[in-house]
Enzyme design. Structure first.
Site, short mmCIF file in Angstrom:
data_model
loop_
_atom_site.label_atom_id
_atom_site.label_comp_id
_atom_site.label_asym_id
_atom_site.label_seq_id
_atom_site.Cartn_x
_atom_site.Cartn_y
_atom_site.Cartn_z
N LYS A 15 0.91 -1.09 -0.09
CA LYS A 15 -0.02 -0.03 -0.09
C LYS A 15 0.74 1.31 0.15
O LYS A 15 0.51 2.34 -0.75
CB LYS A 15 -0.85 0.03 1.24
CG LYS A 15 -2.40 -0.02 0.73
CD LYS A 15 -3.06 -0.11 2.16
CE LYS A 15 -2.75 -0.05 3.38
NZ LYS A 15 -3.32 0.96 4.44
N ARG A 90 -11.63 3.44 9.44
CA ARG A 90 -11.29 2.28 9.98
C ARG A 90 -12.69 1.46 10.52
O ARG A 90 -12.66 0.39 11.09
CB ARG A 90 -10.29 2.19 11.03
CG ARG A 90 -8.79 2.55 10.70
CD ARG A 90 -7.93 2.17 11.16
NE ARG A 90 -6.63 1.88 10.49
CZ ARG A 90 -5.58 1.99 10.97
NH1 ARG A 90 -5.28 2.10 12.09
NH2 ARG A 90 -4.42 1.84 10.04
N ARG A 130 10.62 -9.93 5.18
CA ARG A 130 10.90 -8.64 5.12
C ARG A 130 12.11 -8.35 6.41
O ARG A 130 11.90 -8.98 7.16
CB ARG A 130 9.73 -7.83 5.46
CG ARG A 130 9.86 -6.48 5.34
CD ARG A 130 8.49 -5.66 5.09
NE ARG A 130 7.84 -5.41 6.42
CZ ARG A 130 6.62 -4.70 6.24
NH1 ARG A 130 6.26 -4.24 5.39
NH2 ARG A 130 5.76 -4.44 7.47
N ARG A 163 11.24 -7.64 12.27
CA ARG A 163 10.44 -7.00 13.58
C ARG A 163 9.44 -7.99 13.72
O ARG A 163 8.81 -8.73 13.20
CB ARG A 163 9.59 -5.89 12.78
CG ARG A 163 10.91 -4.78 12.07
CD ARG A 163 9.67 -3.48 12.15
NE ARG A 163 8.45 -3.73 11.37
CZ ARG A 163 7.43 -2.95 11.30
NH1 ARG A 163 7.62 -1.89 11.40
NH2 ARG A 163 6.22 -3.41 10.67
N ARG A 174 -2.83 -9.89 12.87
CA ARG A 174 -3.02 -8.41 12.14
C ARG A 174 -3.80 -8.76 11.07
O ARG A 174 -4.72 -7.69 10.82
CB ARG A 174 -1.62 -7.86 11.68
CG ARG A 174 -0.68 -7.33 12.84
CD ARG A 174 0.70 -7.11 12.26
NE ARG A 174 0.69 -5.96 11.44
CZ ARG A 174 1.78 -5.62 10.68
NH1 ARG A 174 2.91 -6.60 10.58
NH2 ARG A 174 1.90 -4.81 9.87
#
Ligand SMILES: [Zn+2]
Length: 216
Positions: A15, A90, A130, A163, A174
């Site tokens: 995004k 949201r 990542r 992370r 998530r």
């Protein structure tokens, strides 16, 4: 060309990359609630001071404060010809507020929600590859965008990290939160014939081309 855009998409869908490409191409401001909050805090504005006090207590910034910040931002002159909203709305209540504000500015007719979809399994796969630099914030992907030296930041030579946010179980969590929260928002725009879907698969250039095609 559609230029009043609400950008929706799961974490890891690319995004951020697409937001930058779209906002550059259309010449509209990229409005990210996260960035606005950080900017407000940095500038020590009244809203920023309020937000900082809340975040310092470890609490989530409440809906109303976020609404105030967004309303103020959308009322600035640079939003007259379009915007790219990222991280808002949201939930249904925020969607209603957005509709109200945009209606007041006579732009609601032009607003569309652009959803970038990627299958959950693909996202989990992407994020576990990542690596982030704890020192300068640079982001790499060990498969598609590896650093020159393994596990080392190209710009500042710090040791790269996976992370906690990008670990598989956290990513699945998530994604669950994302689906739960975003589906009603998608429904809100779909019911109003304002929902555009683009598959977030392929190269960033391919995805961007598909987006531009749909915004025509
Ligand atoms: Zn670095």
């Amino acid at each position: 060309m559609i230029s009043f855009i609400v950008l929706l998409g799961p974490p890891g869908a690319g995004k951020g990359t697409q937001a930058k490409l779209i906002s550059d191409k259309l010449g509209v401001p990229h409005i990210s609630t996260g960035d606005i909050l950080r900017e407000a805090v940095r500038n020590d504005s009244p809203l920023g001071r309020q937000a900082k006090a809340i975040m310092d207590r470890g609490e989530l910034v409440p809906d109303q404060l976020l609404v105030d910040i967004i309303v103020e931002r959308l009322s600035r002159a640079d939003c007259a010809n379009g915007f790219l909203l990222d991280g808002y709305p949201r939930n249904i209540s925020q969607s209603q507020t957005l509709e109200k504000v945009c209606a007041e500015h006579a732009i609601w007719d032009k607003v569309r929600a652009l959803e970038i979809t990627v299958p959950d399994e693909e996202i989990v796969d992407r994020l576990k590859n990542r690596r982030s630099c704890p020192s300068c914030g640079a982001v790499y992907n060990v498969v598609s965008n590896p650093p020159k030296r393994a596990e080392t930041c190209d710009s500042c030579s710090a040791k790269l990290q996976l992370r906690d946010d990008d670990r598989e179980e956290t990513v699945r969590q998530r994604l669950n939160v994302y689906h739960e929260r975003t589906e009603p928002v998608v429904g809100y725009f779909a019911e109003r014939d304002k929902h555009i879907v683009v598959k977030g698969e392929g190269s960033p250039e391919d995805i961007f081309a598909a987006i531009m095609e749909k915004l025509r």
